[in-house]
Scaffold this motif. Structure first.
Motif, PDB file in Angstrom:
ATOM      1  N   ILE A 119       0.887  -1.164   0.000  1.00 20.73           N
ATOM      2  CA  ILE A 119       0.000   0.000   0.000  1.00 20.73           C
ATOM      3  C   ILE A 119       0.924   1.213   0.000  1.00 20.73           C
ATOM      4  O   ILE A 119       1.695   1.407   0.955  1.00 20.73           O
ATOM      5  N   ARG A 120       0.883   1.992  -1.043  1.00 16.83           N
ATOM      6  CA  ARG A 120       1.892   3.050  -1.225  1.00 16.83           C
ATOM      7  C   ARG A 120       1.969   3.997  -0.034  1.00 16.83           C
ATOM      8  O   ARG A 120       3.044   4.280   0.488  1.00 16.83           O
ATOM      9  N   ARG A 121       0.839   4.504   0.413  1.00 16.26           N
ATOM     10  CA  ARG A 121       0.864   5.480   1.501  1.00 16.26           C
ATOM     11  C   ARG A 121       1.453   4.885   2.790  1.00 16.26           C
ATOM     12  O   ARG A 121       2.147   5.563   3.545  1.00 16.26           O
ATOM     13  N   ARG A 122       1.138   3.619   3.046  1.00 18.37           N
ATOM     14  CA  ARG A 122       1.680   2.977   4.244  1.00 18.37           C
ATOM     15  C   ARG A 122       3.194   2.826   4.119  1.00 18.37           C
ATOM     16  O   ARG A 122       3.934   3.042   5.090  1.00 18.37           O
ATOM     17  N   ALA A 123       3.657   2.450   2.931  1.00 19.73           N
ATOM     18  CA  ALA A 123       5.097   2.297   2.708  1.00 19.73           C
ATOM     19  C   ALA A 123       5.823   3.628   2.898  1.00 19.73           C
ATOM     20  O   ALA A 123       6.892   3.682   3.526  1.00 19.73           O
ATOM     21  N   VAL A 124       5.242   4.698   2.374  1.00 27.21           N
ATOM     22  CA  VAL A 124       5.843   6.029   2.540  1.00 27.21           C
ATOM     23  C   VAL A 124       5.933   6.380   4.024  1.00 27.21           C
ATOM     24  O   VAL A 124       6.944   6.923   4.498  1.00 27.21           O
ATOM     25  N   ARG A 125       4.900   6.048   4.775  1.00 29.41           N
ATOM     26  CA  ARG A 125       4.894   6.342   6.206  1.00 29.41           C
ATOM     27  C   ARG A 125       5.986   5.553   6.936  1.00 29.41           C
ATOM     28  O   ARG A 125       6.635   6.085   7.842  1.00 29.41           O
ATOM     29  N   HIS A 126       6.215   4.302   6.535  1.00 29.03           N
ATOM     30  CA  HIS A 126       7.311   3.528   7.133  1.00 29.03           C
ATOM     31  C   HIS A 126       8.650   4.233   6.895  1.00 29.03           C
ATOM     32  O   HIS A 126       9.489   4.324   7.796  1.00 29.03           O
TER      33      HIS A 126
END
Length: 242
Positions: A119-126
């Motif tokens: 999930i792109r947004r979750r990956a960015v948050r990581h």
């Protein structure tokens, strides 16, 4: 902050390595001391404050194209290759977390018990939380290599460069292992890489990087401290740019 950190111009990068890089001197599989050595390299860059994405190939366990050449149906062979990348990603995650580096394995093929779905947004948050993100299972589609997956994820994550770790210290006009007169390029354009059929990444990955103005830096993963040094502008490498 170290002097290297002060010089580092990259905030977020993609590190692409082959599955073969994890097998050391073995002919097959994972070589734990080699995995540990690469994890130490990643940690040294992480300590500079750089946000790190990774894509690891699966060729040390299974290569879809070779399976297809031996009579296996290509789509099935490619999916098997994707599963091999997940195994490598989990091995690297284990090594990094053993060093105290928080890491997430994010798979293009859902397998919730062992890793997160992409999930792109979750990956960015990581990444913003300074976790290393290892993207596994390629793009989730057959007929696409992990080179293309690395370029796709690097574009989606807004990485500033792709660092391609290989066994040689850059891009040469011919194989430097078998040709003593091979010449290394300091800088080369994406178009020249395609026109000269140089084996940097596959053509789809090169075209995608060119279209997104994403430089590729090719360096030797066998050089101790090489990854950190190149981020600080030192060492020997080739830069592929528009």
């Amino acid at each position: 902050m170290s002097s290297d950190a002060a010089q580092t111009k990259f905030k977020r990068v993609m590190l692409k390595i082959s599955g073969e890089a994890l097998m050391g001197d073995q002919g097959f599989g994972l070589h734990p001391p080699t995995v540990q050595r690469i994890a130490n390299e990643v940690k040294s860059v992480h300590e500079l404050g750089v946000e790190i994405c990774m894509v690891i190939g699966g060729g040390n366990i299974f290569r879809g194209l070779q399976g297809s050449a031996q009579g296996m149906e290509r789509t099935t062979a490619d999916y098997m290759g994707m599963l091999a990348t997940v195994m490598n990603a989990l091995a690297m995650q284990s090594a990094l977390e053993g060093l105290g580096v928080f890491t997430r394995v994010i798979s293009a093929i859902p397998m919730d018990q062992i890793c997160e779905p992409y999930i792109r947004r979750r990956a960015v948050r990581h990444l913003e939380k300074k976790r290393v993100c290892i993207f596994a299972a390629g793009t989730g589609n057959p007929y696409f290599t992990t080179d293309t997956a690395a370029t796709l994820r690097a574009s989606e994550m807004a990485c500033e460069a792709i660092f391609k770790g290989t066994k040689v210290d850059g891009v040469y006009d011919k194989d430097p292992v078998t040709n003593a007169d091979a010449v290394r390029f300091e800088t080369i354009s994406f178009d020249d890489v395609l026109a000269k059929h140089l084996k940097v990444m596959d053509a789809s990955a090169i075209a995608l990087a060119r279209d997104n103005n994403l430089p590729i830096i090719v360096f030797s993963l066998d050089e101790p401290g090489g990854f950190r040094g190149i981020l600080a502008g030192k060492g020997t490498y080739t830069k592929v740019v528009s």
